[in-house]
Design a protein around this motif. Structure first.
Motif, mmCIF file in Angstrom:
data_model
loop_
_atom_site.group_PDB
_atom_site.id
_atom_site.type_symbol
_atom_site.label_atom_id
_atom_site.label_comp_id
_atom_site.label_asym_id
_atom_site.label_seq_id
_atom_site.Cartn_x
_atom_site.Cartn_y
_atom_site.Cartn_z
ATOM 1 N N GLY A 179 0.780 -1.237 0.000
ATOM 2 C CA GLY A 179 0.000 0.000 0.000
ATOM 3 C C GLY A 179 0.807 1.280 0.000
ATOM 4 N N THR B 54 1.219 4.027 -1.733
ATOM 5 C CA THR B 54 0.632 4.830 -2.803
ATOM 6 C C THR B 54 1.166 6.253 -2.758
ATOM 7 O OG1 THR B 54 -1.216 5.509 -1.406
ATOM 8 C CG2 THR B 54 -1.484 3.451 -2.630
ATOM 9 N N ASP B 55 0.867 7.019 -3.788
ATOM 10 C CA ASP B 55 1.284 8.426 -3.820
ATOM 11 C C ASP B 55 0.684 9.198 -2.649
ATOM 12 O OD1 ASP B 55 2.714 7.932 -6.085
ATOM 13 O OD2 ASP B 55 1.164 8.662 -7.479
#
Length: 753
Positions: free
Chosen positions: A248, A250-251
């Motif tokens: 997980g 993520t950006d």
């Protein structure tokens, strides 16, 4: 005042006795030693001190005082009927530790009501008789402790029973055939006692689990875990829940963190490690200082409170490290996968970031959640090669960190850290788990490099929360504390060290006391008394625990300390991470009593894990030495008891017992004060730390016990000639009754201690 001291120090024996009794009558439940009594009644002469010490010992022997620890007393404060915890022993020496004063009172098996070890019981105490140890009878089992027993099954057509390995149960457990769970003769099993009829010699039980064939490596390792109540397999539903968790990164997640993926970062761990929970980063700042990052796996990002993964981790509290395996606190998908700071993978971390000068001065620091990427995984051996050769991958960075670590270490010892540096034994294990060789784990510069920066991070985190800036009140937190040594043990260490010509401070600032201990440890290096004095120094120290009450870390010399750096394998570190996140974002203090309960559980589980690790080492030592039966080794006396001498072999650090019954050249008395056995006829003395030669005589895997026979230049091969023992017995029988009673009193006191 001077005149008064002179007068009172010359009190007649009768007046001294009365003054001591008067002092004791006012103490109620307080404890005291002879020095406290002497000070209170103003008896300052050496003769008065000796008289008081002897009087207290005699009163304890007669039952008028309770000796709660060697040289420490209290007046008995109990009725004939009281409650306590039952302590069962397979040798029949059962006892009850009373709730009121912690005294240990003997309970014969016929008076035990078949209480098991740890049961809460009500007892009636027989009237005391002068010169006779008190005895009690169990009249009610108030609370039964849930417990199981491990042993080997014997099954035939008429009878099935478990032959236990337990030191807490002397009898076999009868098992009905319909309660065997398919168990067969020769298998190791876990059994629970279901009943123990009053008129029956043996309890009745049922099989809880079959561990496997006795003697097989995995079976025996699982049996050790089960013996200490530790889990030996992971629940399938917890592993399944962990498998559903993704990295997980993520950006959105990265945007909320400090991105440090472009900074040179690496891990340094043992060669067989798979769970890399810490990494170091380093870069040079424009002002010439270094930015050093201590990055820790952000486990709590993935493991949320009150989930089944968190509950399992909290229950386990720690990973358990046995000789040949790790029993992880977290499922492998997390511990060796998502959370592990493996090279060339983006990872979420919780970091302490320091600006440091080349001479290791911390200019400033911050704690932040980060994203990191390890460039290289080093083993300790590989990093050590870089330090020694000055060449290799990231040599400049490693050498800079090593230089700062050495300064941090020196400063730490200058400020009062205690320096214990004992070798750890490790085994070469073949494919079936049998030990084929022994080697020692050495702590070199690479190990110390990691140690110093982990200590710095732990100390920084604890200080940040425990000592906030301004007048703000500290919030409830998890501290790793190490209390000051017991005063009596420290005084005893100083007394014995003086007899060898070394000086240890008994009073003063902790840093000054620790420096004196370090000087002694350095001065004894390579000398005959090294093992003796270094062992006593270690034994004088308290145990480190987790608590919300900060008393500092005596051994490290830190006012504030915690565990932040190993959340993959320690639940307290996860607790610290959650508290940090809460408090750094302005959250209120958590409930301290609840946090303290979690700390105590973690401390208890840590102790169980350490016991299991030692037990697995002991098992492998016995298994290894069984291949060397009859061989002669040089060793050092590592322990002295009334039942014999423990000897640690120089070649492999395996420890075994020379039973006192096998010291057949003389009759030996146990001198507890001076940690030695002394022969009555010849005066031969065997003391803690002495060099000896032994022959391997017995190796019992069931008891995890090695027995040695002593071969000594001071006499014949001890244990191979009964003439000396018989002569010694004759001398004992020839002694006057009063002398025999005096020696029996001394031995009785040492047993109660």
């Amino acid at each position: 005042m001077k005149k008064k001291e002179t007068t009172t120090s010359r009190k007649a024996p009768k007046d001294l006795h009365s003054a001591v009794l008067g002092y004791i009558s006012q103490q109620k439940n307080n404890t005291f030693n002879y020095k406290q009594v002497a000070y209170a009644i103003e008896a300052d002469s050496a003769g008065a001190h000796r008289a008081i010490a002897l009087l207290l010992a005699e009163m304890a022997f007669d039952g008028d005082l309770i000796e709660v620890a060697p040289g420490k007393y209290k007046a008995p404060q109990r009725n004939n009927v009281t409650t306590g915890t039952f302590v069962r022993r397979s040798n029949g020496k059962n006892s009850v530790l009373t709730d009121e004063d912690g005294e240990s009172i003997f309970v014969a098996e016929r008076n035990s009501m078949h209480a098991l070890n740890g049961d809460k019981v009500r007892i009636i105490i027989a009237a005391r008789r002068r010169g006779v140890e008190p005895e009690a009878e169990v009249i009610e089992i108030i609370e039964e402790k849930e417990q199981t027993f491990i042993g080997t099954l014997n099954v035939d057509r008429q009878l099935a029973y478990l032959q236990t390995d337990s030191k807490f149960l002397a009898t076999d457990i009868i098992i009905p055939r319909n309660k065997l769970r398919g168990g067969r003769t020769g298998q190791k099993a876990i059994v629970r006692i279901t009943s123990w009829p009053d008129d029956a010699k043996n309890p009745i039980g049922e099989v809880i689990d079959i561990l496997g064939q006795t003697g097989e490596n995995t079976t025996e390792m699982h049996a050790i875990l089960a013996e200490f109540g530790l889990p030996y397999r992971y629940p399938a539903n917890v592993e399944q829940a962990a498998d559903r968790i993704g990295a997980g990164i993520t950006d959105e997640v990265v945007a909320q963190r400090l991105d440090m993926r472009d900074v040179t970062t690496f891990t340094i761990d043992p060669k067989d490690a798979k769970d890399f929970d810490d990494a170091l980063s380093i870069c040079t700042l424009p002002n010439g200082n270094y930015e050093v990052g201590v990055h820790i796996a952000d486990v709590t990002h993935y493991v949320h409170p009150d989930t089944i993964i968190d509950k399992e981790a909290q229950k386990r509290a720690t990973s358990v490290y046995l000789v040949d395996r790790v029993v992880p606190m977290l499922p492998e998908h997390l511990s060796n996968g998502i959370c592990s700071l493996r090279p060339d993978e983006d990872k979420l971390t919780f970091s302490c970031i320091f600006e440091m000068t080349a001479n290791a001065k911390v200019v400033n620091s911050k704690i932040a959640r980060t994203v990191t990427r390890s460039n290289r995984r080093f083993t300790y051996e590989e990093a050590q090669d870089v330090i020694e050769s000055g060449a290799g991958d990231y040599a400049e960075e490693i050498l800079a960190l090593d230089s700062m670590a050495k300064i941090l270490r020196k400063n730490r010892y200058d400020n009062g850290s205690v320096e214990f540096d004992r070798a750890e034994v490790r085994f070469d294990i073949n494919e079936v788990g049998h030990p084929t060789g022994v080697y020692f784990k050495e702590s070199k510069d690479a190990n110390k490099l990691i140690e110093e920066f982990m200590l710095l991070a732990n100390r920084t985190v604890a200080t940040t929360i425990g000592h906030p800036e301004g007048r703000r009140k500290a919030k409830a937190f998890v501290y790793r504390v190490h209390d000051q040594p017991d005063t009596g043990k420290l005084m005893e260490l100083a007394r014995i060290a003086r007899s060898f010509g070394y000086r240890i401070r008994e009073t003063g600032k902790p840093a000054d006391i620790n420096k004196s201990i370090n000087r002694m440890l350095a001065d004894v290096k390579g000398k005959a008394e090294e093992n003796f004095l270094s062992t006593l120094a270690i034994r004088s120290m308290a145990k480190a625990i987790y608590t919300t009450t900060n008393v500092g870390h005596y051994g490290l010399g830190f006012d504030y300390y915690t565990h932040f750096t190993s959340p993959i394998r320690r639940y307290p570190d996860m607790m610290v991470h959650r508290l940090l996140e809460r408090y750094l974002s302005g959250g209120r203090s958590v409930n301290q009593p609840k946090l303290e309960e979690q700390c105590k559980h973690s401390s208890d589980m840590e102790q169980l894990a350490a016991n299991a690790e030692r037990s697995s080492i002991k098992y492998k030592q016995v298994e290894y030495m069984a291949d060397h039966m009859g061989e002669v080794f040089e060793g050092v006396i590592s322990g002295v008891t009334e039942w014999g001498l423990y000897v640690e072999l120089n070649e492999n650090l395996c420890e075994g017992l020379v039973p006192v019954r096998d010291l057949a050249d003389d009759y030996y008395d146990f001198d507890e004060k001076n940690f030695c056995l002394v022969g009555r006829r010849r005066g031969v003395r065997y003391r803690l730390g002495d060099d000896v030669k032994v022959r391997v005589a017995r190796a019992s895997l069931e008891k995890k016990q090695l027995d040695f026979v002593l071969i000594d230049d001071r006499g014949p091969a001890i244990g191979e000639d009964e003439k000396g023992r018989k002569a010694g017995v004759k001398e004992i029988l020839a002694e006057s009754p009063s002398r025999r009673r005096s020696k029996q009193k001394a031995r009785s006191r040492s047993r109660r201690r």
